[in-house]
Scaffold this active site. Structure first.
Site, PDB file in Angstrom:
ATOM      1  N   ASN A 399       0.803  -1.109  -0.020  1.00  0.00           N
ATOM      2  CA  ASN A 399       0.109  -0.065   0.064  1.00  0.00           C
ATOM      3  C   ASN A 399       0.822   1.392  -0.015  1.00  0.00           C
ATOM      4  OD1 ASN A 399      -1.904   2.073   0.502  1.00  0.00           O
ATOM      5  ND2 ASN A 399      -3.179   0.597   1.565  1.00  0.00           N
ATOM      6  N   ASP A 400       1.399   1.862   1.193  1.00  0.00           N
ATOM      7  CA  ASP A 400       2.080   2.883   1.290  1.00  0.00           C
ATOM      8  C   ASP A 400       3.393   3.045   0.292  1.00  0.00           C
ATOM      9  OD1 ASP A 400       0.303   3.734   3.238  1.00  0.00           O
ATOM     10  OD2 ASP A 400       1.641   2.535   4.717  1.00  0.00           O
ATOM     11  N   VAL A 401       3.854   1.824   0.124  1.00  0.00           N
ATOM     12  CA  VAL A 401       5.143   1.818  -0.662  1.00  0.00           C
ATOM     13  C   VAL A 401       4.949   1.836  -2.054  1.00  0.00           C
ATOM     14  CG1 VAL A 401       6.499   0.385   1.164  1.00  0.00           C
ATOM     15  CG2 VAL A 401       5.427  -0.585  -0.789  1.00  0.00           C
ATOM     16  N   VAL A 402       3.801   1.923  -2.528  1.00  0.00           N
ATOM     17  CA  VAL A 402       3.456   2.201  -3.898  1.00  0.00           C
ATOM     18  C   VAL A 402       2.534   3.489  -4.236  1.00  0.00           C
ATOM     19  CG1 VAL A 402       3.732  -0.141  -4.542  1.00  0.00           C
ATOM     20  CG2 VAL A 402       1.574   0.657  -4.015  1.00  0.00           C
ATOM     21  N   ALA A 440      -0.232   3.008   7.264  1.00  0.00           N
ATOM     22  CA  ALA A 440       0.082   4.254   7.814  1.00  0.00           C
ATOM     23  C   ALA A 440      -1.234   5.108   7.783  1.00  0.00           C
ATOM     24  CB  ALA A 440       1.275   4.955   6.979  1.00  0.00           C
TER      25      ALA A 440
END
Length: 475
Positions: A399-402, A440
């Protein structure tokens, strides 16, 4: 008994050598398992040598504690799921810091209440016993760092386990934290100067433990990889300092190696997030005061059959795993699906973000467990230039890393964090259980992009569907 002392020192040297060689082997996935074994053998040699020390007391109690600890570690290590590995690492790391703090406490309490004076040569004398000034200072320093690592790691464990909310903040929190740390440092300095009274020592440990709690409570879940590696470094340093106190070479070397490795890993993790370590520990992650960009569009679902066809006739497919894959334990099915694509002539790669998952290397461990060849796994810097030529990017639980907002929205809490440029692929398929946000707590603009489609469902079930649909194409 001079020969016995020489044998013990030789054993410590062998243990230190095994520690260093084991750590070096852990730097490569191909030799990591062997490196762990080497380091474990080194620890066994060091423990056995320590039992042979002439001035060792209470061997029976120590042996009982070792047997209990080994049994508990063996039982938990065999039963823990891969999804729970990050919190187990945090917990075990905290135990190491707590052990170092306990050594410092035992040393300090042994002089509590005694008449301690500073001699002309810089030595302290305490009713006949003579601790060195450096020995007291290192005992205090090791106790401070170990206490912070212990209590902070327990909070990290509770956050990862889901027992605590992601962040606890209140007005003036940084000032309060600074005052608590300053109080612990002042009390530690007083103790190191020879004021070894019981109330002073107890207050010192209370403040040190409290600071570890308060420093970790406001840190968001997305920063946990950095926090875990930082506390790992703290534990190593605390062990090294207490090794000087006990004049134990094995502890000094092992602690120094762990502290150095943890420090380097912490720096790498912070760099991967484009944030300083100070910002991770004392920043306000997730609390931007500016108004975030509104995300236009809607999430567009796709069926497993259509997704399988899209990838079956693609030339290049990049698979991006995340924590959702770990939760679903879908790594084996994902690799089965990837092998079917490869058999059809599709060029498949796996893309790993440095902080994907809940601890450094989390995704690498999962893929290695499933048997994914190392040459198919690419890191962020190598794979990002290839996304524009990628026909389909399959995101499974990440999720957050993309999230493209890290590059486009200055008001986003993750703005500036390097990400996998999945949005640049020609088509994106996201496997996700629902429409919720990531760990996050930030909405992901990728899910609303024109080239993105959402395959809703559990990662294990979705991967199984993709495998079945792909096999049906050849039947």
């Amino acid at each position: 008994m001079a020969w016995l002392s020489d044998v013990i020192k030789a054993c410590y040297f062998l243990a230190a050598l095994l520690f260093i060689l084991g750590l070096k082997r852990m730097s490569s996935p191909r030799s990591a398992r062997g490196g762990i074994v080497w380091a474990g053998v080194g620890m066994l040699v060091a423990v056995l040598a320590t039992f042979a020390l002439p001035d060792m007391h209470n061997r029976g109690l120590i042996l009982a504690a070792v047997l209990i600890g080994v049994s508990a570690a063996w039982w938990s290590g065999r039963r823990v799921a891969m999804t729970a590995m990050p919190q187990m690492v945090a917990l075990y790391n905290g135990m190491g810091g707590g052990a170092a703090a306990a050594i410092g406490a035992a040393e300090l309490f042994s002089y509590a209440g005694k008449s301690v004076t500073l001699l002309d040569g810089g030595q302290f004398t305490a009713n006949g016993a003579t601790p060195g000034a450096a020995q007291l200072a290192l005992a205090v320093l090791g106790a401070l760092i170990g206490s912070v690592s212990f209590s902070g790691s327990l909070i990290a464990f509770a956050k990862l386990q889901g027992w605590l909310d992601k962040r606890f903040v209140f007005p003036g929190q940084r000032v309060v934290n600074l005052l608590v740390l300053a109080g612990a440092v002042v009390l530690g300095a007083m103790i190191a100067s020879g004021q070894l009274t019981m109330p002073l020592i107890v207050a010192f440990f209370v403040l040190a433990l409290l600071f570890g709690l308060m420093m970790t409570l406001p840190i968001g879940g997305a920063d946990m990889p950095v926090v875990i590696s930082l506390y790992n470094a703290f534990t190593g340093l605390a062990v090294a300092f207490e090794g000087f106190v006990l004049q134990n070479e094995a502890m000094i070397i092992a602690g120094t190696v762990v502290g150095a490795a943890g420090t380097l890993l912490t720096q790498l993790m912070a760099k991967a997030m484009n944030r300083s370590i100070g910002n991770v520990l004392f920043g306000s992650f997730g609390a931007s005061g500016a108004e975030a960009q509104a995300i236009a569009g809607a999430q567009k679902p796709i069926e497993a059959s259509d997704a399988a066809v899209m990838m079956a006739y693609a030339e290049r497919v990049v698979i991006v795993p995340g924590y959702g894959m770990a939760v679903a334990q879908a790594q084996h099915k994902v690799w089965e699906f990837a092998k079917l694509l490869i058999e059809r002539g599709v060029k498949v790669k796996f893309a790993i973000h440095p902080v994907a998952g809940r601890m450094p290397g989390h995704m690498n461990v999962l893929l290695a467990e499933a048997g994914v060849p190392y040459d198919l796994i690419a890191d962020m810097d190598d794979i990002n230039p290839e996304f524009p030529q990628t026909d389909v990017a399959l995101v499974i639980g990440a999720n957050d890393v993309v999230n493209p907002l890290a590059k486009t929205d200055p008001a986003s809490p993750i703005y500036g964090m390097p990400i996998l440029d999945v949005a640049n692929a020609k088509q994106v398929i996201v496997v996700k259980r629902g429409k919720g946000t990531g760990f996050a707590g930030i909405e992901n603009a990728l899910f609303y992009a024109d080239n993105a489609r959402m395959l809703y469902g559990d990662g294990q079930a979705a991967a199984s569907q993709l495998v079945a649909e792909l096999k049906s194409l050849d039947s």
